[in-house]
Design an enzyme around this catalytic site. Structure first.
Site, PDB file in Angstrom:
ATOM      1  N   HIS A 362     -27.687  20.140 -13.438  1.00  0.00           N
ATOM      2  CA  HIS A 362     -26.823  20.870 -12.500  1.00  0.00           C
ATOM      3  C   HIS A 362     -25.362  20.435 -12.563  1.00  0.00           C
ATOM      4  CE1 HIS A 362     -30.147  22.721 -10.139  1.00  0.00           C
ATOM      5  NE2 HIS A 362     -30.795  21.643 -10.505  1.00  0.00           N
ATOM      6  N   ARG A 550     -18.900  21.938  -0.550  1.00  0.00           N
ATOM      7  CA  ARG A 550     -18.588  20.521  -0.420  1.00  0.00           C
ATOM      8  C   ARG A 550     -17.151  20.298  -0.880  1.00  0.00           C
ATOM      9  NH1 ARG A 550     -22.820  16.696   0.660  1.00  0.00           N
ATOM     10  NH2 ARG A 550     -21.128  15.188   0.418  1.00  0.00           N
ATOM     11  N   LYS A 661     -23.490  34.653  -2.895  1.00  0.00           N
ATOM     12  CA  LYS A 661     -23.774  35.061  -1.513  1.00  0.00           C
ATOM     13  C   LYS A 661     -22.604  35.888  -0.953  1.00  0.00           C
ATOM     14  CE  LYS A 661     -26.406  30.801  -1.111  1.00  0.00           C
ATOM     15  NZ  LYS A 661     -26.263  29.330  -0.920  1.00  0.00           N
TER      16      LYS A 661
HETATM   17  C1  26W Z   1     -26.881  11.160  -7.357  1.00  0.00           C
HETATM   18  C2  26W Z   1     -25.764  11.869  -6.701  1.00  0.00           C
HETATM   19  C3  26W Z   1     -25.838  13.341  -6.966  1.00  0.00           C
HETATM   20  C4  26W Z   1     -26.438  14.170  -6.006  1.00  0.00           C
HETATM   21  C5  26W Z   1     -26.480  15.541  -6.250  1.00  0.00           C
HETATM   22  C6  26W Z   1     -25.315  13.857  -8.125  1.00  0.00           C
HETATM   23  C7  26W Z   1     -25.369  15.245  -8.368  1.00  0.00           C
HETATM   24  C8  26W Z   1     -25.960  16.039  -7.417  1.00  0.00           C
HETATM   25  C9  26W Z   1     -26.070  17.525  -7.640  1.00  0.00           C
HETATM   26  C10 26W Z   1     -26.434  17.845  -9.017  1.00  0.00           C
HETATM   27  C11 26W Z   1     -24.805  18.168  -7.317  1.00  0.00           C
HETATM   28  C12 26W Z   1     -24.978  19.646  -7.114  1.00  0.00           C
HETATM   29  O1  26W Z   1     -25.367  20.078  -6.067  1.00  0.00           O
HETATM   30  N1  26W Z   1     -24.645  20.416  -8.153  1.00  0.00           N
HETATM   31  C13 26W Z   1     -24.497  21.830  -7.937  1.00  0.00           C
HETATM   32  O2  26W Z   1     -25.746  22.469  -8.229  1.00  0.00           O
HETATM   33  C14 26W Z   1     -25.673  23.867  -7.954  1.00  0.00           C
HETATM   34  C15 26W Z   1     -27.068  24.450  -8.161  1.00  0.00           C
HETATM   35  O3  26W Z   1     -27.363  24.532  -9.516  1.00  0.00           O
HETATM   36  C16 26W Z   1     -24.612  24.555  -8.802  1.00  0.00           C
HETATM   37  O4  26W Z   1     -24.545  25.907  -8.444  1.00  0.00           O
HETATM   38  C17 26W Z   1     -23.263  23.876  -8.617  1.00  0.00           C
HETATM   39  O5  26W Z   1     -22.335  24.419  -9.511  1.00  0.00           O
HETATM   40  C18 26W Z   1     -23.384  22.382  -8.844  1.00  0.00           C
HETATM   41  O6  26W Z   1     -22.181  21.694  -8.542  1.00  0.00           O
END
Ligand code: 26W
Length: 811
Positions: A362, A550, A661
């Site tokens: 992601h 965010r 959305k």
């Molecule tokens: C370990 C810390 C951490 C926690 C969450 C690192 C990374 C994340 C996620 C991967 C961050 C996230 O939410 N990424 C988002 O995922 C969405 C669903 O696929 C995408 O639409 C967004 O572009 C992306 O930033």
């Protein structure tokens, strides 16, 4: 299971009278209140229990059918499920809203008031967590037998409030007012081990002598599919002590230490880590990841063995999706269970692992890729460290045997001998690896997984994200729902592609009028919320310009604020001009440790204070930063948006889902060619979207040849005037130098190329001003957005996973 008993379960009526009677029965016998003394919370609980009974009928039938038919199951492992509220979703999916409304009217009750009693299940940070929740809804709608597995955090994502414009975090407490949508499963309890050492008995038997153990206890939440045709289960694990109170210590008055072991155990599922990019690398986070992954694998293998007796055929009946690297320990844990517990050879076990697991990436942000220090990893998971060394050794041997010019260091799991790279472990242990938008998947092949892509050219596939049309149109936008149902019918709810039938009405005067009226009604509702929460009156006929996500430098809320200040200064310079009235609406949380993001929030609030009280500007520009942005607030903001801000530095937003959305609810997008914005633009047409800025290729080029932001600023009078105003404290008279860090970032590095895209963005916003003035044309373009983004349904996304990755049928 006696099916006869099942049969009369669902003769529970869905008439208004049946619901009314059921509600009173629950109020009296489950809530223990009589109507005269019942609070809104009591009525909400009582009605919730009635609706839940209907859900359970469908749930039992669905799980019974999956068990009978020994269907292949999908298991979605995610550290986050950003569910929001479930009450209205259940009512909508069971299509009993009219009957419920009627039942409530007998007691003069409003459904909205009862729904508002439910607290959001904020068990996620942002995009990744919400996507998981949309996927659960779509797997039920597509009647794919599936389980979501995650953690039942006692405290979800923190509650955000502003103190003098600064973000303050407060512990979130969703369980305090009871949660009727979950069932405790005392019998589904597993032992999870940590630490300790490994012994070999020479006969190849390995024993893990754990230093610490906890129980994982299951809580099940039914996920109702459209029309209740199928109901899946979200199983969330709560950690419990294996040893209860140390009575000896307690009796000696050492009360705290007497409970020490209990508290330590319960701490594992206590709270969600609030970071959505940079892993804190904390031991507790690693324990959380292993805790839920191990419980989930033990549970799904137990279920498998109730229907099949040979573990070797697991891949034929089970497909496991790892939602990012957070559950990547599953590669080593499934190996451990298959070898140490089911006595398979490592080679056979690894073959099963690879055929069963798949991984979704992601983010390309280097800092977001999880790497655990080998020392910590070995201390917490000694057996898994051994297994990972085995996998790494055999994988490298296999790579070397193919004599491909591949950088071995890049494909190692254990990098530089000191860190465990969870992305590489997940890639090597998976049959398929997918990105979440076409651009993101291409960039994965060119950057983070370039070497792996050369080794395994068919392993990476793309599954562009999607959103569930039930929550994000049918449920959150009643006026537009009503218009669409009376114009193009109801097929779009379960088959969103069918919404393209609305395109034919884009120039139809009466449809346009009703469409604009629906948007206006939603804007009046949001204006009410803004007044209630911020005491700010906004004009619902103004352009509602929305950036909700965010707070992160790559999402460039800072660029939006700079444009806001430039517009403010322009209006003050020429107050007589006929400006397009605009309301800048912001929503979003910053990770508690992310100081630059917190400064950006404070700057937005400081700018709001000055702009909103400036008589020269008046109603031509207002700025509203709504606190505590979450799923329920998104459901109010999104239907009211005219303009959707998707302005990330190209190549950095993997996909985005808010963009989908907002477009579905008739907002026009202003954005860069990043993530899914590209695919949205391809489907709505260039005249119905405002694209600006550097492309991901441009950005990659600039990374190589460097960029002089100071030159850009000095060459751009609008931008330099904006930065002068910030740096001189025009928006922080109480602390003029408050934003010197932020302006310095732009002068000295500007890694996210805010200054590089400012002029193009500012000009594009002026095009938006112009476009919005032509209300009739704008409405046509808004209708064409709604009509042309049906493809971004998570039903279509899940159909892709089912066909390309899980190899399961979907209705
Ligand atoms: C370990 C810390 C951490 C926690 C969450 C690192 C990374 C994340 C996620 C991967 C961050 C996230 O939410 N990424 C988002 O995922 C969405 C669903 O696929 C995408 O639409 C967004 O572009 C992306 O930033």
């Amino acid at each position: 299971m006696d099916t006869n008993a099942m049969k009369n379960w669902d003769d529970r009526g869905t008439t208004a009278e049946a619901i009314r009677a059921g509600m009173i029965d629950k109020l009296v016998y489950s809530v223990g209140k009589d109507p005269e003394h019942a609070t809104l919370q009591d009525w909400s609980t009582a009605l919730g229990l009635v609706v839940r009974d209907h859900v359970v009928d469908h749930w039992f039938r669905a799980s019974h059918r999956s068990h009978e038919e020994k269907k292949k199951r999908v298991y979605y492992l995610s550290m986050e499920f950003l569910i929001g509220r479930l009450f209205n979703d259940a009512i909508a999916n069971l299509q009993i809203e009219p009957a419920v409304q009627e039942a409530l009217s007998t007691y003069g009750l409003e459904l909205r008031d009862l729904l508002d009693q439910e607290s959001d299940a904020a068990l996620g940070n942002g995009g990744l967590g919400r996507l998981a929740a949309c996927f659960l809804d779509s797997m039920s709608r597509l009647e794919i037998p599936a389980f979501g597995y995650g953690i039942r955090y006692e405290h979800g994502l923190f509650r955000q409030r502003f103190h003098d414009g600064w973000q303050i975090e407060e512990a979130e407490d969703w369980l305090v007012s009871g949660h009727v949508w979950e069932f405790e499963r005392l019998e589904a309890r597993y032992t999870i081990k940590f630490g300790g050492h490994i012994s070999f008995d020479g006969q190849g038997n390995t024993k893990w002598h754990a230093e610490e153990t906890v129980f994982a206890m299951a809580y099940d939440t039914p996920i109702t599919g459209w029309q209740g045709k199928h109901v899946n289960t979200l199983r969330l694990w709560s950690s419990r002590p294996t040893e209860i109170l140390d009575l000896r210590r307690f009796n000696s008055g050492d009360y705290l230490n007497a409970a020490e072991k209990m508290i330590r155990a319960e701490t594992i599922s206590r709270v969600l880590y609030p970071d959505d990019t940079t892993p804190e690398g904390k031991e507790l986070r690693l324990k959380q990841e292993y805790f839920f992954t191990s419980a989930s694998l033990q549970d799904l293998i137990r279920r498998y063995l109730t229907e099949h007796d040979d573990i070797r055929h697991l891949p034929d009946f089970v497909s496991i999706q790892m939602n990012d690297t957070h559950p990547a320990i599953a590669v080593a844990e499934l190996m451990r269970l298959l070898t140490d517990e089911h006595r398979l050879s490592f080679v056979d076990a690894f073959d099963i692992v690879q055929k069963t697991l798949s991984y979704t990436n992601h983010t390309l942000l280097p800092e977001a890729l999880e790497r655990w220090h080998v020392g910590l990893f070995r201390k917490v998971l000694p057996r898994h460290m051994q297994i990972i060394e085995w996998i790494d050794f055999h994988h490298l041997a296999e790579v070397q045997s193919r004599n491909l010019a591949v950088s071995l260091e890049d494909v190692r799991i254990i990098g530089h001998g000191s860190e465990v790279r969870m992305g590489n472990l997940a890639f090597i242990g998976s049959k398929k690896v997918n990105g979440v938008s076409a651009l993101h998947t291409e960039l994965m092949k060119q950057t983070v997984f370039a070497e792996f892509h050369r080794l395994y050219p068919d392993r990476i596939v793309n599954e562009t994200n999607g959103i569930t049309p039930r929550r994000w149109l049918y449920e959150c936008n009643p006026p537009l729902r009503k218009l669409l149902m009376e114009t193009i019918g109801t097929d779009w709810i379960a088959n969103l592609e069918k919404i393209d039938a609305a395109a034919a009405f884009a120039t139809d005067a009466s449809f346009k009028e009703k469409f604009a009226a629906a948007k206006h009604a939603n804007k009046i509702r949001l204006a009410g919320v803004i007044e209630k929460k911020l005491g700010l009156r906004v004009d619902p006929t103004a352009l509602f310009d929305v950036q909700i996500k965010r707070i992160h430098e790559y999402k460039r809320q800072f660029l939006n604020i700079l444009e806001t200040i430039a517009l403010y200064q322009a209006i003050r310079r020429s107050p007589a001009n006929d400006w397009t009235p605009r309301v800048k609406i912001f929503g979003g949380k910053a990770a508690p440790g992310y100081h630059v993001a917190k400064q950006i929030i404070k700057l937005a609030n400081d700018v709001a204070k000055i702009v909103n009280s400036d008589p020269v500007v008046g109603d031509r520009l207002k700025v509203a930063f709504l606190p505590n942005y979450n799923v329920s607030l998104a459901e109010v903001i999104i239907p009211a948006a005219d303009l959707s801000e998707q302005i990330s530095t190209a190549g950095m937003e993997a996909s985005g889902t808010g963009n989908m959305k907002l477009a579905l609810n008739g907002a026009l997008t202003i954005g860069t060619l990043d993530g899914a914005n590209v695919e949205i633009g391809e489907r709505v047409g260039p005249e119905n979207i405002y694209i600006f800025g550097l492309t991901s290729e441009d950005v990659a080029e600039i990374r190589v040849k460097g960029y002089d932001s100071r030159a850009t600023i000095e060459g751009d009078p609008v931008l330099s005037d904006v930065l002068r105003a910030i740096a001189e404290g025009d928006f922080s008279p109480d602390d003029p130098s408050r934003y010197h860090d932020l302006t310095d970032i732009l002068y000295n590095s500007d890694y996210f190329l805010v200054t590089a895209d400012f002029q193009s963005y500012f000009q594009r916003q002026r095009d938006v001003d112009h476009g919005f003035r032509d209300t009739s044309r704008w409405t046509e373009r808004a209708i064409l957005n709604t009509a042309n983004v049906g493809w971004f349904s998570s039903d279509r996304t899940i159909r892709g996973y089912a066909a390309d990755i899980w190899n399961v049928p979907s209705v």
